[in-house]
Design a protein around this motif. Structure first.
Motif, PDB file in Angstrom:
ATOM      1  N   UNK A   1       0.829  -1.203   0.000  1.00  0.00           N
ATOM      2  CA  UNK A   1       0.000   0.000   0.000  1.00  0.00           C
ATOM      3  C   UNK A   1       0.870   1.263   0.000  1.00  0.00           C
ATOM      4  N   UNK A   2       1.880   1.263   0.863  1.00  0.00           N
ATOM      5  CA  UNK A   2       2.739   2.439   0.979  1.00  0.00           C
ATOM      6  C   UNK A   2       3.538   2.700  -0.295  1.00  0.00           C
ATOM      7  N   UNK A   3       3.782   1.656  -1.053  1.00  0.00           N
ATOM      8  CA  UNK A   3       4.493   1.852  -2.315  1.00  0.00           C
ATOM      9  C   UNK A   3       3.675   2.762  -3.222  1.00  0.00           C
ATOM     10  N   UNK A   4       2.374   2.564  -3.207  1.00  0.00           N
ATOM     11  CA  UNK A   4       1.518   3.410  -4.044  1.00  0.00           C
ATOM     12  C   UNK A   4       1.323   4.795  -3.434  1.00  0.00           C
ATOM     13  N   UNK A   5       1.028   4.812  -2.135  1.00  0.00           N
ATOM     14  CA  UNK A   5       0.857   6.109  -1.464  1.00  0.00           C
ATOM     15  C   UNK A   5       2.130   6.948  -1.612  1.00  0.00           C
ATOM     16  N   UNK A   6       3.254   6.260  -1.510  1.00  0.00           N
ATOM     17  CA  UNK A   6       4.553   6.957  -1.530  1.00  0.00           C
ATOM     18  C   UNK A   6       4.958   7.473  -2.909  1.00  0.00           C
ATOM     19  N   UNK A   7       4.147   7.207  -3.927  1.00  0.00           N
ATOM     20  CA  UNK A   7       4.481   7.729  -5.265  1.00  0.00           C
ATOM     21  C   UNK A   7       4.387   9.248  -5.299  1.00  0.00           C
ATOM     22  N   UNK A   8       3.559   9.771  -4.416  1.00  0.00           N
ATOM     23  CA  UNK A   8       3.269  11.202  -4.371  1.00  0.00           C
ATOM     24  C   UNK A   8       4.474  11.987  -3.859  1.00  0.00           C
TER      25      UNK A   8
END
Ligand code: MIG
Length: 717
Positions: free
Chosen positions: A353-360
């Motif tokens: 999940x954090x991999x996606x959130x962390x794209x920002x």
């Protein structure tokens, strides 16, 4: 290290080969000195400057940041960040404002002119140590001296150059919301203001107006015949203020994109190809605003909207904000694919999940693109804090060419010290939280110290649902901030004044009318502050030196004559207030029916009903008041009211100008000098008029220390 004397108050310490940020014009004369006052320097990794603080020292400044007016106890990182969760633990917001003042027995100011990451550890790690850590080896550090907080701030403001003057109409109330989706909806908003008789000067166009989020375009289906529409709205007394985003959509035949490619205007990747990131429109390129050619190109594009009749803009997403980069997205997708048949547990699930959130807004992405500075490639992260500053500069320089003498409304989300010369700033995506009203109150002081006089927050809060009470209290505060804009996010509760119940609407109408009635004072104080390199909003410590005044965090000075004590707690029916001297209280409600009370120096508890705004007039000061109108241009200032609190003598300079041109820079403004002196049991009023042809008379209400009211009318010739 080289040392330069900028003037008798300011020294510059130049380390390595600093990048030309162009914030400070006068670089000073080199002198022979090898040590630096107030700081110990540790050069081991990056540079660390340490200063031992006294327990009572107050540290002011740092512009747009979390926490108190006194910055002690926190860590602050200057690195412009698009983070929509302004919680107290956040170390970076949208601006990078590296100026602070240590204020105690010893007083001095520091400005770090470095365009990338700077960390200010202000007594967090060691409670009595101020540490400034610069992640680089090329920068200028300025030390500003002076006898008081006010003087040091003044010297600093003087060094960074004269600030931006918006047109006078930009001091009116402004209505905004993300999701006004078409012309009809905008016109309905305008008509509602007229219908409910609420003054308002502008309505905002958020990204909804563009064709698929492309800069300098219009969605012709939702906004047909834009020129005619702008004109019709203008005829009703309102100006439309469109948003411009930093990223340019990658789309064949979109002329901005095509021109940018053809003329190498975009930031590039390692291979020298335009760097790709994704924001609103999907994939975009970022204009390389650090190049003068690119600034000129982009800045002149605003003329397209100016040709429609537009006179103001807000620049957004210019940290720059990045939703994702190709590289980041690819990695995340690969990771997701690889875990397709995995049994995701608490660790691996959150990691995914954090991999996606962390794209920002990833720092790694900032290291993947480059600016071209004088033919050389410079990695973005090393200049990051200059991006929004130069986007706003591009717009301002564009306006300068398009209509050199006209004042446009312009403000930005990301900024760097020096950006105040080109436009104002707003404080980004706050929440409809009481805590953010308080943060707004505190932040106005540090923003002013960094030169951003034309600033304000999203009144009522951007994210989340506001309730009537918070809306009222926030309006009652924002009416004192130069940028007075109600803005909210798509999907939240509507927060235009007429979106509430009738009682609330009534209070909000009166509140906005107070703003318009105060325009003679607010505009006068703003312009004088600008011209004389002062702040417009200050903490009490700027004027009062006792311990109590120096530590008040929830009262403000507005211009030279007023002190305010906003209500910022839910369900409060009053609050404690510190009076640093005897003051006159005007509990404002309907500005036309005024009553006053005199309070002695000291602590008081004041009851404040929901519709009341406690406004204090300082001793021996005067405030001017007009009547409200439907818009700033409809105000009539041939007759003014003066509220004066006079012990022995008071003086006021009422400034005014045409409000639309830059002629004030050539001293083309008018001033009315007002003096009141107590002579025996009466007051003598002297008025000297330098060039104001509008003002015909002033009605005075003069209160003495006992609270006796003395009314006089004086003709102005
Ligand atoms: O990612 O344009 O701060 O004021 O309404 C959100 C939509 C983009 C952020 C701005 C906000 C604006 C919003 N923008």
């Amino acid at each position: 290290m080289k040392t330069y004397k900028v003037n008798e108050f300011i020294m510059r310490y130049s380390i390595g080969n600093p990048f030309a940020t162009e914030v400070v014009v006068n670089k000073g004369e080199e002198i022979n000195r090898k040590d630096i006052d107030y700081f110990q320097i540790d050069e081991k990794k990056g540079f660390r400057f340490s200063h031992k603080m006294d327990p009572r020292d107050i540290v002011w400044g740092l512009g747009e940041n979390q926490r108190g007016m006194n910055k002690r106890g926190g860590i602050y990182i200057s690195y412009c960040t698009d983070d929509s969760q302004h919680t107290p633990d956040k170390k970076s917001l949208y601006g990078a404002h590296n100026f602070l003042i240590v204020d105690g027995e010893v007083k001095f100011g520091v400005f770090v002119d470095y365009p990338s990451k700077v960390t200010f550890d202000i007594g967090f790690t060691h409670s009595d140590v101020l540490d400034i850590v610069i992640d680089g080896e090329d920068f200028d550090l300025y030390i500003v001296e002076g006898v008081s907080l006010k003087e040091i701030t003044g010297q600093f403001l003087n060094m960074i150059g004269e600030g931006y003057a918006p047109p006078k109409w930009a001091f009116g109330y402004q209505q905004s919301r993300w999701s006004y989706k078409n012309a009809e909806e905008i016109e309905k908003i305008v008509d509602s203001f007229l219908h409910y008789d609420i003054p308002c000067d502008t309505v905002y166009l958020d990204i909804d107006y563009m064709e698929r989020f492309k800069d300098f375009t219009i969605d012709e289906e939702s906004f047909p015949h834009i020129e005619g529409f702008v004109k019709r709205i203008k005829n009703k007394g309102f100006r439309l203020i469109p948003i411009i985003d930093a990223g340019v959509k990658i789309e064949k035949d979109y002329d901005i994109y095509e021109e940018g490619i053809a003329n190498d205007h975009f930031c590039v990747n390692e291979e020298g190809k335009p760097f790709v990131a994704a924001v609103w429109p999907g994939r975009v390129h970022f204009p390389d605003f650090l190049r003068p050619e690119t600034r000129k190109w982009f800045g002149l594009k605003y003329s397209r909207l100016i040709d429609w009749g537009i006179e103001g803009f807000w620049n957004d997403m210019n940290e720059p904000a990045i939703f994702y980069s190709n590289k980041g997205l690819q990695k995340a997708v690969e990771k997701a694919k690889a875990s397709e048949n995995e049994n995701l547990d608490i660790y691996s699930y959150f990691e995914l999940r954090d991999t996606f959130v962390g794209l920002l807004n990833k720092l790694e992405d900032h290291k993947d693109f480059y600016h071209r500075v004088e033919g050389k490639l410079v990695r973005h992260d090393l200049l990051h804090n200059l991006y929004g500053y130069n986007m706003t500069r591009a717009a301002a320089e564009g306006f300068e060419e398009i209509q050199p003498n006209k004042r446009f409304l312009l403000f930005s989300r990301a900024s760097y010290v020096g950006g105040h010369r080109y436009g104002g700033i707003w404080t980004g995506d706050n929440h409809s939280w009481w805590q953010h009203l308080l943060l707004n109150i505190k932040m106005m002081v540090s923003l002013n110290m960094c030169g951003f006089l034309y600033s304000g927050a999203d009144t009522g809060g951007f994210s989340g649902d506001v309730n009537a009470q918070l809306m009222i209290r926030w309006m009652q505060f924002s009416l004192f901030t130069p940028l007075f804009r109600n803005h909210s996010a798509m999907g939240t509760r509507r927060q235009e004044p007429f979106a509430f119940d009738e009682g609330t609407l009534h209070i909000l109408r009166n509140t906005i009318r107070i703003r318009y009635a105060l325009i003679p004072y607010i505009y006068s104080e703003y312009m004088k502050a600008l011209i004389h390199k002062n702040v417009y909003i200050a903490s009490l410590a700027f004027e009062y030196d006792d311990t109590r005044s120096r530590t008040v965090e929830d009262q403000l000075l507005i211009g030279d004559s007023l002190m305010i004590a906003p209500i910022y707690e839910e369900n409060a029916v009053g609050r404690y207030i510190w009076l640093p001297e005897d003051m006159l209280l005007w509990k404002a409600e309907d500005y036309r029916n005024r009553s006053y009370e005199i309070y002695k120096k000291g602590n008081i508890y004041l009851e404040v009903d929901i519709q009341e705004i406690p406004i204090f007039v300082r001793k021996n000061k005067i405030v001017l008041l007009g009547k409200h109108g439907s818009s700033v241009e409809n105000l009539c200032h041939d007759e003014l009211e003066a509220i004066a609190f006079v012990d022995d003598k008071a003086a006021y300079v009422y400034y005014d100008d045409d409000g639309t041109t830059k002629n004030y820079k050539n001293k083309k403004y008018n001033e009315v000098f007002i003096e009141i002196e107590k002579v025996k049991n009466d007051f003598e009023i002297t008025i000297t008029n330098r060039g104001n042809d509008t003002l015909k008379k002033i009605n005075f209400e003069i209160l003495d220390i006992q609270g006796n009211v003395n009314k006089k009318t004086v003709e102005v010739s």
